[in-house]
Design a protein around this motif. Structure first.
Motif, PDB file in Angstrom:
ATOM      1  N   LEU A   1      37.062 107.195   5.080  1.00 15.28           N
ATOM      2  CA  LEU A   1      37.674 105.867   5.219  1.00 15.28           C
ATOM      3  C   LEU A   1      37.231 105.188   6.510  1.00 15.28           C
ATOM      4  CD1 LEU A   1      41.258 106.671   3.909  1.00 15.28           C
ATOM      5  CD2 LEU A   1      39.533 105.251   2.781  1.00 15.28           C
ATOM      6  N   LEU A   2      37.211 105.937   7.611  1.00 10.31           N
ATOM      7  CA  LEU A   2      36.762 105.362   8.875  1.00 10.31           C
ATOM      8  C   LEU A   2      35.303 104.922   8.801  1.00 10.31           C
ATOM      9  CD1 LEU A   2      38.502 107.846  11.305  1.00 10.31           C
ATOM     10  CD2 LEU A   2      39.051 105.417  11.030  1.00 10.31           C
ATOM     11  N   ALA A   3      34.464 105.747   8.197  1.00  8.56           N
ATOM     12  CA  ALA A   3      33.042 105.400   8.071  1.00  8.56           C
ATOM     13  C   ALA A   3      32.841 104.186   7.176  1.00  8.56           C
ATOM     14  CB  ALA A   3      32.254 106.589   7.535  1.00  8.56           C
ATOM     15  N   ALA A   4      33.689 104.026   6.178  1.00  4.62           N
ATOM     16  CA  ALA A   4      33.567 102.876   5.284  1.00  4.62           C
ATOM     17  C   ALA A   4      33.817 101.567   6.027  1.00  4.62           C
ATOM     18  CB  ALA A   4      34.555 103.003   4.123  1.00  4.62           C
ATOM     19  N   ILE A   5      34.658 101.616   7.030  1.00  2.29           N
ATOM     20  CA  ILE A   5      34.991 100.415   7.802  1.00  2.29           C
ATOM     21  C   ILE A   5      34.112 100.279   9.046  1.00  2.29           C
ATOM     22  CG2 ILE A   5      36.838  99.322   9.170  1.00  2.29           C
ATOM     23  CD1 ILE A   5      37.181  99.175   6.095  1.00  2.29           C
ATOM     24  N   LEU A   6      33.810 101.402   9.698  1.00  2.00           N
ATOM     25  CA  LEU A   6      33.128 101.351  10.997  1.00  2.00           C
ATOM     26  C   LEU A   6      31.668 101.780  10.953  1.00  2.00           C
ATOM     27  CD1 LEU A   6      36.031 102.965  13.067  1.00  2.00           C
ATOM     28  CD2 LEU A   6      35.577 100.526  12.703  1.00  2.00           C
ATOM     29  N   ASP A   7      31.203 102.384   9.891  1.00  5.44           N
ATOM     30  CA  ASP A   7      29.840 102.891   9.717  1.00  5.44           C
ATOM     31  C   ASP A   7      29.665 104.248  10.402  1.00  5.44           C
ATOM     32  OD1 ASP A   7      28.982 100.650   8.243  1.00  5.44           O
ATOM     33  OD2 ASP A   7      28.579  99.565  10.113  1.00  5.44           O
ATOM     34  N   TRP A   8      28.981 105.162   9.693  1.00  6.09           N
ATOM     35  CA  TRP A   8      28.755 106.511  10.209  1.00  6.09           C
ATOM     36  C   TRP A   8      28.053 106.505  11.555  1.00  6.09           C
ATOM     37  CZ3 TRP A   8      31.474 110.289   8.628  1.00  6.09           C
ATOM     38  CH2 TRP A   8      31.810 110.460   7.290  1.00  6.09           C
ATOM     39  N   ASP A   9      27.079 105.614  11.752  1.00  8.11           N
ATOM     40  CA  ASP A   9      26.293 105.655  12.983  1.00  8.11           C
ATOM     41  C   ASP A   9      27.090 105.245  14.217  1.00  8.11           C
ATOM     42  OD1 ASP A   9      26.427 103.013  12.114  1.00  8.11           O
ATOM     43  OD2 ASP A   9      24.398 102.529  12.761  1.00  8.11           O
ATOM     44  N   ARG A  10      28.290 104.731  14.031  1.00 11.94           N
ATOM     45  CA  ARG A  10      29.140 104.355  15.166  1.00 11.94           C
ATOM     46  C   ARG A  10      30.224 105.400  15.437  1.00 11.94           C
ATOM     47  NH1 ARG A  10      31.041  98.468  13.921  1.00 11.94           N
ATOM     48  NH2 ARG A  10      31.788  98.606  16.056  1.00 11.94           N
ATOM     49  N   LEU A  11      30.235 106.481  14.639  1.00 11.71           N
ATOM     50  CA  LEU A  11      31.251 107.522  14.781  1.00 11.71           C
ATOM     51  C   LEU A  11      30.639 108.831  15.249  1.00 11.71           C
ATOM     52  CD1 LEU A  11      33.228 107.036  11.432  1.00 11.71           C
ATOM     53  CD2 LEU A  11      33.988 106.386  13.725  1.00 11.71           C
ATOM     54  N   SER A  12      31.408 109.584  16.025  1.00 10.94           N
ATOM     55  CA  SER A  12      31.071 110.955  16.363  1.00 10.94           C
ATOM     56  C   SER A  12      32.375 111.738  16.369  1.00 10.94           C
ATOM     57  CB  SER A  12      30.376 111.033  17.733  1.00 10.94           C
ATOM     58  OG  SER A  12      31.257 110.588  18.749  1.00 10.94           O
ATOM     59  N   GLY A  13      32.283 113.048  16.364  1.00  9.12           N
ATOM     60  CA  GLY A  13      33.486 113.854  16.414  1.00  9.12           C
ATOM     61  C   GLY A  13      33.477 114.962  15.400  1.00  9.12           C
ATOM     62  N   ALA A  14      34.673 115.372  14.976  1.00  7.20           N
ATOM     63  CA  ALA A  14      34.784 116.516  14.079  1.00  7.20           C
ATOM     64  C   ALA A  14      36.039 116.425  13.230  1.00  7.20           C
ATOM     65  CB  ALA A  14      34.805 117.801  14.889  1.00  7.20           C
ATOM     66  N   ILE A  15      35.984 117.124  12.110  1.00  4.10           N
ATOM     67  CA  ILE A  15      37.144 117.284  11.235  1.00  4.10           C
ATOM     68  C   ILE A  15      37.469 118.771  11.220  1.00  4.10           C
ATOM     69  CG2 ILE A  15      38.025 117.073   8.887  1.00  4.10           C
ATOM     70  CD1 ILE A  15      36.012 114.791   8.462  1.00  4.10           C
ATOM     71  N   THR A  16      38.712 119.121  11.517  1.00  3.04           N
ATOM     72  CA  THR A  16      39.146 120.511  11.529  1.00  3.04           C
ATOM     73  C   THR A  16      39.696 120.898  10.164  1.00  3.04           C
ATOM     74  OG1 THR A  16      39.752 120.318  13.857  1.00  3.04           O
ATOM     75  CG2 THR A  16      40.710 122.143  12.647  1.00  3.04           C
ATOM     76  N   GLU A  17      39.252 122.031   9.672  1.00  2.00           N
ATOM     77  CA  GLU A  17      39.723 122.551   8.380  1.00  2.00           C
ATOM     78  C   GLU A  17      39.710 124.073   8.459  1.00  2.00           C
ATOM     79  OE1 GLU A  17      41.274 123.345   5.247  1.00  2.00           O
ATOM     80  OE2 GLU A  17      40.933 121.190   5.254  1.00  2.00           O
ATOM     81  N   THR A  18      40.697 124.726   7.850  1.00  6.31           N
ATOM     82  CA  THR A  18      40.777 126.184   7.896  1.00  6.31           C
ATOM     83  C   THR A  18      40.317 126.858   6.611  1.00  6.31           C
ATOM     84  OG1 THR A  18      43.094 126.134   7.179  1.00  6.31           O
ATOM     85  CG2 THR A  18      42.668 126.146   9.566  1.00  6.31           C
ATOM     86  N   CYS A  19      40.263 126.141   5.519  1.00  6.72           N
ATOM     87  CA  CYS A  19      39.834 126.714   4.242  1.00  6.72           C
ATOM     88  C   CYS A  19      38.303 126.821   4.237  1.00  6.72           C
ATOM     89  CB  CYS A  19      40.312 125.845   3.089  1.00  6.72           C
ATOM     90  SG  CYS A  19      39.652 126.328   1.478  1.00  6.72           S
ATOM     91  N   PRO A  20      37.750 128.027   4.093  1.00 10.18           N
ATOM     92  CA  PRO A  20      36.287 128.193   4.119  1.00 10.18           C
ATOM     93  C   PRO A  20      35.546 127.344   3.077  1.00 10.18           C
ATOM     94  CG  PRO A  20      37.360 130.323   4.266  1.00 10.18           C
ATOM     95  CD  PRO A  20      38.438 129.320   3.963  1.00 10.18           C
ATOM     96  N   THR A  21      36.109 127.222   1.887  1.00  5.82           N
ATOM     97  CA  THR A  21      35.461 126.420   0.843  1.00  5.82           C
ATOM     98  C   THR A  21      35.410 124.951   1.242  1.00  5.82           C
ATOM     99  OG1 THR A  21      36.262 127.966  -0.820  1.00  5.82           O
ATOM    100  CG2 THR A  21      35.523 125.811  -1.606  1.00  5.82           C
ATOM    101  N   LYS A  22      36.519 124.452   1.798  1.00  5.31           N
ATOM    102  CA  LYS A  22      36.548 123.057   2.238  1.00  5.31           C
ATOM    103  C   LYS A  22      35.622 122.845   3.431  1.00  5.31           C
ATOM    104  CE  LYS A  22      41.103 121.896   0.464  1.00  5.31           C
ATOM    105  NZ  LYS A  22      42.395 121.271   0.774  1.00  5.31           N
ATOM    106  N   CYS A  23      35.547 123.825   4.334  1.00  2.00           N
ATOM    107  CA  CYS A  23      34.623 123.721   5.468  1.00  2.00           C
ATOM    108  C   CYS A  23      33.187 123.592   4.996  1.00  2.00           C
ATOM    109  CB  CYS A  23      34.757 124.942   6.380  1.00  2.00           C
ATOM    110  SG  CYS A  23      36.244 124.976   7.361  1.00  2.00           S
ATOM    111  N   GLN A  24      32.842 124.402   4.014  1.00  2.00           N
ATOM    112  CA  GLN A  24      31.477 124.353   3.478  1.00  2.00           C
ATOM    113  C   GLN A  24      31.192 122.981   2.879  1.00  2.00           C
ATOM    114  OE1 GLN A  24      30.692 127.343   0.534  1.00  2.00           O
ATOM    115  NE2 GLN A  24      28.510 126.847   0.423  1.00  2.00           N
ATOM    116  N   GLU A  25      32.143 122.440   2.152  1.00  2.00           N
ATOM    117  CA  GLU A  25      31.934 121.124   1.560  1.00  2.00           C
ATOM    118  C   GLU A  25      31.851 120.039   2.623  1.00  2.00           C
ATOM    119  OE1 GLU A  25      33.716 118.230  -1.901  1.00  2.00           O
ATOM    120  OE2 GLU A  25      34.291 120.342  -1.894  1.00  2.00           O
ATOM    121  N   LEU A  26      32.665 120.136   3.663  1.00  2.00           N
ATOM    122  CA  LEU A  26      32.589 119.170   4.757  1.00  2.00           C
ATOM    123  C   LEU A  26      31.232 119.232   5.453  1.00  2.00           C
ATOM    124  CD1 LEU A  26      36.135 119.521   6.316  1.00  2.00           C
ATOM    125  CD2 LEU A  26      35.148 117.426   5.373  1.00  2.00           C
ATOM    126  N   ASN A  27      30.727 120.430   5.676  1.00  2.00           N
ATOM    127  CA  ASN A  27      29.443 120.584   6.356  1.00  2.00           C
ATOM    128  C   ASN A  27      28.263 120.118   5.529  1.00  2.00           C
ATOM    129  OD1 ASN A  27      30.437 121.571   8.773  1.00  2.00           O
ATOM    130  ND2 ASN A  27      30.528 123.668   7.996  1.00  2.00           N
TER     131      ASN A  27
END
Length: 128
Positions: A95-121
């Motif tokens: 949602l943030l990237a849709a409004i602000l564009d990926w190239d203007r964002l940096s940071g991380a998303i924290t997730e504990t589920c290994p399957t979800k981590c793999q999909e995020l990566n």
């Protein structure tokens, strides 16, 4: 973090409003985010609440399916840009990237589920 349909609506409304305000104040036009409430880039909405209790979310998703109108909420714009639905609901990074564009964002998303981590990566959120 707020869980469930009403929680998604509330959380994303606040995150998008704050992010837009911070971008207005950003000297370099960039925003660094730390999202401590991971999910995959897109997941189905929780259906543990009757539809009548998630009316605001449903109304916003319905508005996003229509053409843009003047003065609409930034949340509706983000939902439209991500083609959000109850079946394919975006996480905060999308949602943030849709409004602000990926190239203007940096940071991380924290997730504990290994399957979800793999999909995020490997998914659309790999940009942040």
């Amino acid at each position: 973090m707020a869980k469930g349909n009403d929680g998604n609506y509330f959380q994303h409304s606040i995150e998008l409003a704050i992010a837009c305000r911070l971008m207005e104040m950003s000297p370099d036009g960039r925003l660094h985010i730390a999202l401590t409430h991971g999910m995959t880039p897109y997941e189905p909405c929780d259906d543990d609440q009757p539809r009548s209790q998630s009316g605001r979310l449903n109304d916003s998703l319905a508005a996003a399916a229509e053409p843009s109108v003047s003065g609409e909420a930034v949340r509706v714009k983000a939902y439209r840009a991500t083609k959000a639905s109850r079946v394919c609901y975006p996480n905060s990074g999308e949602l943030l990237a849709a409004i602000l564009d990926w190239d203007r964002l940096s940071g991380a998303i924290t997730e504990t589920c290994p399957t979800k981590c793999q999909e995020l990566n490997s998914g659309l959120c790999a940009g942040i």
